[in-house]
Scaffold this motif. Structure first.
Motif, mmCIF file in Angstrom:
data_model
loop_
_atom_site.group_PDB
_atom_site.id
_atom_site.type_symbol
_atom_site.label_atom_id
_atom_site.label_comp_id
_atom_site.label_asym_id
_atom_site.label_seq_id
_atom_site.Cartn_x
_atom_site.Cartn_y
_atom_site.Cartn_z
ATOM 1 N N ARG A 23 0.818 -1.202 -0.150
ATOM 2 C CA ARG A 23 -0.070 -0.007 0.056
ATOM 3 C C ARG A 23 0.945 1.172 -0.045
ATOM 4 O O ARG A 23 2.073 1.273 0.550
ATOM 5 N N GLU A 25 0.868 5.284 0.325
ATOM 6 C CA GLU A 25 0.176 6.747 0.682
ATOM 7 C C GLU A 25 0.405 7.713 -0.344
ATOM 8 O O GLU A 25 -0.201 8.701 -0.519
ATOM 9 N N ASP A 26 1.594 7.465 -0.923
ATOM 10 C CA ASP A 26 2.045 8.441 -2.077
ATOM 11 C C ASP A 26 1.707 8.364 -3.390
ATOM 12 O O ASP A 26 1.740 9.136 -4.310
ATOM 13 N N LEU A 30 -4.015 4.473 -2.931
ATOM 14 C CA LEU A 30 -3.082 3.706 -2.066
ATOM 15 C C LEU A 30 -2.020 2.658 -2.907
ATOM 16 O O LEU A 30 -1.717 1.659 -2.390
ATOM 17 N N ASP A 226 -1.710 -0.910 7.270
ATOM 18 C CA ASP A 226 -1.021 0.200 6.795
ATOM 19 C C ASP A 226 -0.116 -0.300 5.384
ATOM 20 O O ASP A 226 0.370 0.540 4.895
#
Length: 253
Positions: A23, A25-26, A30, A226
């Protein structure tokens, strides 16, 4: 760019390029790479190009329409996403083609015979694993000149035994196929439930068909929200859609 995971078993193979996505975040959605459900298709295609470029620059990423089978396709030239054949594994001896399989609890399995210049990628959920998708992938690699004793296999992020509760019907399917499969099941919450070791089962199938080096990443997709997408976690949280991560492998020219 978010981090790709790699397997140290491939470290000494100069011709082999590989990676397992996480995954991110950027990245949009995702970093989802699934082409069916779990997010916007155009975004998934963009993410696939970005991840693929980080593994083997300028190589086309080739995938299949995964059906939880033991079907294997030999890739001699790339195809576009709209023309993906129905299968769960691919092999190639062609450089600069990146093979990619999807997972979100199912295991992405990457295989390589560096000396022969042959690679493979398999999507191994429980159905495909039980049907023999990894055995079939090894067989297909040998047809291209690989030697199974020289193949190195890496089992990427997938659901771990502690997170994989199954019922007695599931347990019986495996034990009816082979009584020794009982060893891949731990005690569940009661006599009708068990904990299944998908990674261990796949590793045993690979070893059993003659692959001497099998590396297990040991990354549980379910317990690391996460880092990984998980279909089972999404189901437990009553979410309809979940993204997918990729396992990718190719030959450098």
């Amino acid at each position: 760019m978010a981090k790709l995971l790699s397997c140290s078993a491939f470290d000494d193979m100069d011709r082999i390029a590989h990676g397992f996505t996480t995954r991110a975040e950027d990245l949009a959605d995702l970093g989802n790479t699934g082409l069916a459900g779990g997010g916007d298709l155009a975004t998934a295609q963009t993410n696939r190009r970005l991840w693929a470029g980080a593994v083997l620059a300028d190589a086309p990423l080739v995938g299949v329409y995964q059906i939880h089978s033991a079907e294997v396709v030999t890739v001699s030239a790339p195809w576009d996403d709209a023309n993906r054949p129905k299968a769960d594994a691919m092999v190639t001896d062609q450089p600069n083609i990146l093979l990619g399989v999807l997972g979100a609890d199912c295991a992405p399995v990457l295989l390589a015979d560096d000396a022969a210049g042959v690679v493979g990628a398999a999507h191994a959920g429980w159905q495909g694993a039980l049907a023999g998708v990894t055995d079939a992938t090894v067989d297909a690699m040998e047809k291209l000149g690989a030697t199974r004793e020289n193949i190195i296999a890496a089992i990427g992020p997938c659901i771990a035994q502690k997170s994989y509760e199954v019922d007695s019907g599931f347990y019986r399917k495996f034990c009816e196929a082979n009584a020794e499969n009982d060893r891949f099941f731990g005690a569940g919450k009661d006599s009708e439930h068990h904990q299944f070791d998908l990674e261990g089962y796949i590793a045993a199938r690979l070893s059993g068909c003659g692959v001497h080096t099998v590396a297990c990443m040991g990354e549980d997709t379910y317990t690391q929200p996460d880092r990984f997408f998980s279909h089972r976690r999404a189901t437990h949280e009553a979410r309809d859609n979940e993204g997918r991560q990729l396992g990718m492998i190719g030959l450098r020219a």
